[in-house]
Each structure stands twice: as C-alpha cells, then as structure tokens.
Write an enzyme that holds these catalytic residues in place. Structure first.
Site, PDB file in Angstrom:
ATOM      1  N   SER A 121       0.717  -1.257   0.117  1.00  0.00           N
ATOM      2  CA  SER A 121      -0.136  -0.087  -0.089  1.00  0.00           C
ATOM      3  C   SER A 121       0.988   1.184   0.012  1.00  0.00           C
ATOM      4  O   SER A 121       1.929   1.177   0.346  1.00  0.00           O
ATOM      5  CB  SER A 121      -0.968  -0.249   1.256  1.00  0.00           C
ATOM      6  OG  SER A 121      -0.114  -0.233   2.417  1.00  0.00           O
ATOM      7  N   GLU A 134       1.230   5.357   0.887  1.00  0.00           N
ATOM      8  CA  GLU A 134       0.815   6.573   1.557  1.00  0.00           C
ATOM      9  C   GLU A 134       1.060   7.787   1.062  1.00  0.00           C
ATOM     10  O   GLU A 134       2.333   7.999   0.320  1.00  0.00           O
ATOM     11  CB  GLU A 134       1.386   6.374   3.160  1.00  0.00           C
ATOM     12  CG  GLU A 134       0.671   7.703   3.820  1.00  0.00           C
ATOM     13  CD  GLU A 134       1.135   7.535   5.395  1.00  0.00           C
ATOM     14  OE1 GLU A 134       0.976   6.458   6.020  1.00  0.00           O
ATOM     15  OE2 GLU A 134       1.738   8.247   6.095  1.00  0.00           O
ATOM     16  N   ASP A 152      -0.956  14.526  16.600  1.00  0.00           N
ATOM     17  CA  ASP A 152      -0.251  15.306  17.598  1.00  0.00           C
ATOM     18  C   ASP A 152      -0.731  16.564  17.925  1.00  0.00           C
ATOM     19  O   ASP A 152      -1.110  17.292  16.452  1.00  0.00           O
ATOM     20  CB  ASP A 152       1.146  15.234  17.233  1.00  0.00           C
ATOM     21  CG  ASP A 152       1.768  13.915  17.372  1.00  0.00           C
ATOM     22  OD1 ASP A 152       1.668  13.407  18.335  1.00  0.00           O
ATOM     23  OD2 ASP A 152       2.262  13.423  16.337  1.00  0.00           O
ATOM     24  N   PHE A 210      12.727  14.439  10.369  1.00  0.00           N
ATOM     25  CA  PHE A 210      11.661  13.782  10.682  1.00  0.00           C
ATOM     26  C   PHE A 210      11.918  12.552  11.839  1.00  0.00           C
ATOM     27  O   PHE A 210      11.145  12.555  12.622  1.00  0.00           O
ATOM     28  CB  PHE A 210      11.425  12.646   9.267  1.00  0.00           C
ATOM     29  CG  PHE A 210      10.548  13.517   8.486  1.00  0.00           C
ATOM     30  CD1 PHE A 210       9.952  14.570   8.501  1.00  0.00           C
ATOM     31  CD2 PHE A 210      10.006  12.680   7.467  1.00  0.00           C
ATOM     32  CE1 PHE A 210       9.072  15.296   7.571  1.00  0.00           C
ATOM     33  CE2 PHE A 210       9.442  13.171   6.407  1.00  0.00           C
ATOM     34  CZ  PHE A 210       8.744  14.490   6.345  1.00  0.00           C
ATOM     35  N   HIS A 265       3.668  -1.148   3.796  1.00  0.00           N
ATOM     36  CA  HIS A 265       3.017   0.182   3.691  1.00  0.00           C
ATOM     37  C   HIS A 265       4.387   1.199   3.239  1.00  0.00           C
ATOM     38  O   HIS A 265       4.811   1.378   4.266  1.00  0.00           O
ATOM     39  CB  HIS A 265       2.254   0.077   4.811  1.00  0.00           C
ATOM     40  CG  HIS A 265       1.409   1.780   4.713  1.00  0.00           C
ATOM     41  ND1 HIS A 265       0.328   1.888   4.189  1.00  0.00           N
ATOM     42  CD2 HIS A 265       1.783   3.005   5.218  1.00  0.00           C
ATOM     43  CE1 HIS A 265      -0.179   3.177   4.244  1.00  0.00           C
ATOM     44  NE2 HIS A 265       0.821   3.913   4.975  1.00  0.00           N
TER      45      HIS A 265
HETATM   46  P1  FAD Z   1      -2.200   6.436  20.531  1.00  0.00           P
HETATM   47  O1  FAD Z   1      -2.327   5.006  20.181  1.00  0.00           O
HETATM   48  O2  FAD Z   1      -3.246   7.117  21.281  1.00  0.00           O
HETATM   49  O3  FAD Z   1      -0.895   6.552  21.633  1.00  0.00           O
HETATM   50  C1  FAD Z   1      -0.410   7.858  21.689  1.00  0.00           C
HETATM   51  C2  FAD Z   1       0.469   7.800  23.032  1.00  0.00           C
HETATM   52  O4  FAD Z   1      -0.471   7.886  24.108  1.00  0.00           O
HETATM   53  C3  FAD Z   1       1.380   6.572  23.162  1.00  0.00           C
HETATM   54  O5  FAD Z   1       2.519   7.207  24.000  1.00  0.00           O
HETATM   55  C4  FAD Z   1       0.555   5.643  24.375  1.00  0.00           C
HETATM   56  O6  FAD Z   1       1.458   4.904  24.793  1.00  0.00           O
HETATM   57  C5  FAD Z   1      -0.217   6.780  24.975  1.00  0.00           C
HETATM   58  N1  FAD Z   1      -1.512   5.958  25.484  1.00  0.00           N
HETATM   59  C6  FAD Z   1      -2.514   5.285  24.680  1.00  0.00           C
HETATM   60  N2  FAD Z   1      -3.519   5.177  25.469  1.00  0.00           N
HETATM   61  C7  FAD Z   1      -3.275   5.624  26.728  1.00  0.00           C
HETATM   62  C8  FAD Z   1      -3.943   5.726  27.657  1.00  0.00           C
HETATM   63  N3  FAD Z   1      -5.146   5.114  28.048  1.00  0.00           N
HETATM   64  N4  FAD Z   1      -3.645   6.171  29.130  1.00  0.00           N
HETATM   65  C9  FAD Z   1      -2.116   6.924  28.872  1.00  0.00           C
HETATM   66  N5  FAD Z   1      -1.507   6.848  27.749  1.00  0.00           N
HETATM   67  C10 FAD Z   1      -2.180   6.383  26.619  1.00  0.00           C
HETATM   68  N6  FAD Z   1      -0.377  11.906  12.505  1.00  0.00           N
HETATM   69  C11 FAD Z   1      -1.194  12.844  11.983  1.00  0.00           C
HETATM   70  O7  FAD Z   1      -1.526  13.698  12.441  1.00  0.00           O
HETATM   71  N7  FAD Z   1      -1.878  12.646  10.773  1.00  0.00           N
HETATM   72  C12 FAD Z   1      -1.572  11.458  10.021  1.00  0.00           C
HETATM   73  O8  FAD Z   1      -2.321  11.474   9.039  1.00  0.00           O
HETATM   74  C13 FAD Z   1      -0.837  10.530  10.580  1.00  0.00           C
HETATM   75  N8  FAD Z   1      -0.588   9.330  10.034  1.00  0.00           N
HETATM   76  C14 FAD Z   1       0.196   8.050  10.774  1.00  0.00           C
HETATM   77  C15 FAD Z   1       0.079   6.768  10.200  1.00  0.00           C
HETATM   78  C16 FAD Z   1       0.979   5.675  10.818  1.00  0.00           C
HETATM   79  C17 FAD Z   1       0.998   4.552  10.096  1.00  0.00           C
HETATM   80  C18 FAD Z   1       1.644   6.221  12.080  1.00  0.00           C
HETATM   81  C19 FAD Z   1       2.352   5.185  12.466  1.00  0.00           C
HETATM   82  C20 FAD Z   1       1.440   7.378  12.751  1.00  0.00           C
HETATM   83  C21 FAD Z   1       0.908   8.590  11.772  1.00  0.00           C
HETATM   84  N9  FAD Z   1       0.495   9.745  12.493  1.00  0.00           N
HETATM   85  C22 FAD Z   1      -0.213  10.817  11.863  1.00  0.00           C
HETATM   86  C23 FAD Z   1       1.398  10.039  13.790  1.00  0.00           C
HETATM   87  C24 FAD Z   1       0.513   9.853  15.054  1.00  0.00           C
HETATM   88  O9  FAD Z   1      -0.546  10.654  14.838  1.00  0.00           O
HETATM   89  C25 FAD Z   1       1.514  10.469  16.247  1.00  0.00           C
HETATM   90  O10 FAD Z   1       2.585   8.927  16.353  1.00  0.00           O
HETATM   91  C26 FAD Z   1       0.650  10.419  17.379  1.00  0.00           C
HETATM   92  O11 FAD Z   1       1.690  10.762  18.428  1.00  0.00           O
HETATM   93  C27 FAD Z   1       0.176   9.008  18.174  1.00  0.00           C
HETATM   94  O12 FAD Z   1      -1.045   8.549  17.308  1.00  0.00           O
HETATM   95  P2  FAD Z   1      -1.474   7.066  18.024  1.00  0.00           P
HETATM   96  O13 FAD Z   1      -2.714   6.621  16.988  1.00  0.00           O
HETATM   97  O14 FAD Z   1      -0.449   6.078  17.666  1.00  0.00           O
HETATM   98  O15 FAD Z   1      -1.708   7.383  19.229  1.00  0.00           O
END
Ligand code: FAD
Length: 275
Positions: free
Chosen positions: A5, A7, A99, A206, A256
C-alpha cells in the site's frame, strides 16, 4: 510481490496536485491493495484529506483510505467526517490520535486512538476496516515500553483490524514488537511502514521528531556521500530493499510505503524487490 500500500499526503497547491497525479499514475502499475492519505491534526488539512481521497478513488480508481486523527476535534466534527467518508464509499480508515500542534490548547473530545476506534465502531459498526499506528521502537511520548504495548493492545480490543508501523531501519525492532504483542494475545496483522530514503537531511529531521532511529552505519555512509545525490539514492534504495526482503522473509504480511508523494524512491526499492 507481496501486498503493498502507498501513503500520500494531501496536496494544497496546483503544483502539488500535479505531482501527486504523476506519482499516482506511476505507482499504479505496482497494483497496491489500497492507498491512504494523511490528515493534519487540528483540522488544518481537514478538507484537503477528504478531497484527496475522493480524487484518488474517482480519478485514479484506487481503494483510498483517509487517515483520521481525533486530537483537537469534537465528536460532532468526527461524526461528520465519518458520514462523508461513508458517502464517498470508503471502507477503510487509518485511525490515529494525532499530535496537537504547539500552542493549540484543546485536546478534543476523544483523547487516544483507542477512544476514536471505539467511537467509529459505535457509530458505524463494521462498515470500515480500521488500521492503527504501531511503534516497534516505542512511541516517542511513552516513558515505559511495556505500558506502550498495553496501550497498543487497547486499540486492538477497541476494534482495530490491522496496524501499520512507524518506519524503522532495524528489522529486529519489528520482529521483537510482533513477538511481544503476540505474547499479549494480539493477533491482527502488523504491517511494516517503510520510508524510502531520498533526502537524508529531511529524513534525519523527521526521525528526531517521530522517534525513529537511524542506525549509525547508515548515517555515517549518508554523511560520507554528502552532495553525491546519485550515491545517496542508490545506497538508500539498497538499504531499504534489503530491509523489506528481511521483513517479508521473516513473515511480514504486507508493506506500507510512505511515499511523500514521490514515485522514484519507492519505485527504486520495488524494482530491487522484483529482481
Ligand atoms: P495512541 O495510540 O493514542 O498513543 C499515543 C500515546 O499515548 C502513546 O504514547 C501511548 O502509549 C499513549 N496512550 C495510549 N492510550 C493511553 C491511555 N489510555 N492512557 C495513557 N496513555 C495512553 N499523525 C497525523 O497527525 N496525521 C496522520 O495522518 C498520521 N498518520 C500516521 C500513520 C501511521 C501509520 C503512523 C504510525 C503514525 C501516523 N501519524 C499521523 C502520527 C501519529 O498521529 C502520532 O504518532 C501520534 O503521536 C500518536 O498517534 P497514535 O494513534 O499512535 O496514538
């Protein structure tokens, strides 16, 4: 070739739109399973993402998945976007926390990606296949790698179907992550996110932000090539292709590619994999 895939990010100018169209045309021949389009936290690229997804589906014929992040957004905004994506005919979403841009105060109604996934499932059942982020080298804000793994598991329990990893250049980090989550009972596919190397200065920047480690030997070689763009490209493609080969040989279910809307670096890797 295994499942792949691509991105993309949403273009904002006509020049960027032309570049994405060119890249999409060139990458089409690799028959990706789907393509995805990133989403800027805090609404800045909100409409660009949906426009781009629509274009990738309707103009290029891809199965296109929007990224959707919850940070900074309200439930109502996310509900609206989900309705829109369903109306466009999307059946896959990459669900993330995102973020918060510095200086932006409100964290939004949904705090973590697991909350977003639960929300999507509550509102739309199994309409969307949900992909989530995974961090073989641990999420940069996580102090404790084991707790980070448990948070990852919470996303799966909330309804994630598959995960795409942050990019990495050390295959063992991926294998060790997969082993660790399997021991926790997680069975979903974990798809390596692959960052082809084109501009090393940009990559280093990055990587500092997102917590991806560039092995010293790669950094040193890149540094030595300096402005010799051709050598940087060749070496980068060799390194990434051999990483991909190791991952696939070790059981990775798909790859990906983070294309950054460029075709050449990704195609250089794919050409080596086809050899
Ligand atoms: P989460 O899974 O919610 O985790 C974030 C942090 O919070 C981690 O440190 C985790 O340990 C902690 N955490 C989770 N649940 C809890 C809880 N219940 N209590 C306390 N702490 C907790 N960013 C963008 O803005 N736009 C994008 O399009 C984008 N695409 C991405 C695509 C991929 C494949 C990846 C891997 C990342 C992408 N990102 C994107 C970056 C991502 O948004 C950041 O890495 C962000 O900081 C974390 O997102 P997450 O969904 O992994 O968060």
């Amino acid at each position: 070739m295994s499942k792949i895939s691509f991105e993309f990010y949403p273009p904002k100018t006509d020049e960027q739109r032309t570049q994405l169209d060119r890249t999409a045309e060139r990458l089409k021949r690799h028959a990706p399973e789907y393509v995805s389009c990133t989403f800027g936290a805090g609404g800045s690229t909100l409409s660009y993402t949906s426009e781009t997804v629509r274009h990738l589906k309707q103009h290029h014929g891809f199965d296109a998945a929007p990224h959707l992040s919850c940070v900074g957004g309200s439930r109502e905004e996310i509900r609206e976007l989900l309705r829109l994506y369903r109306a466009i005919g999307c059946n896959r979403i990459v669900a993330l926390r995102g973020d918060l841009p510095s200086g932006m105060g409100h964290p939004g109604d949904l705090r973590y990606a697991s909350d977003l996934i639960a929300f999507i499932r509550a509102e739309h059942g199994d309409t969307f296949r949900i992909e989530v982020g995974a961090y073989p080298e641990t999420h940069p804000q996580a102090d404790d790698a084991l707790i980070d793994l448990r948070h990852f598991k919470a996303k799966v329990e909330a309804g994630a179907d598959a995960a795409i990893t942050q990019y990495f250049y050390n295959a063992d980090a991926y294998f060790s992550f997969v082993d660790a989550v399997r021991r926790l009972g997680v069975e979903i596919p974990i798809i390596p996110g692959i960052m082809p190397i084109s501009n090393f200065t940009q990559l280093r920047r990055f990587s500092e932000q997102c917590g991806a480690e560039i092995p010293r030997w790669i950094g040193k070689r890149m540094q030595a090539y300096g402005d010799d763009v051709e050598s940087v490209r060749e070496f980068g493609a060799d390194v990434v292709a051999s990483l991909c080969r190791r991952l696939l040989d070790g059981g990775a279910p798909a790859l990906h590619f983070y294309t950054l809307n460029l075709s050449r670096p990704t195609q250089a890797v794919l050409a080596r994999l086809d050899d």
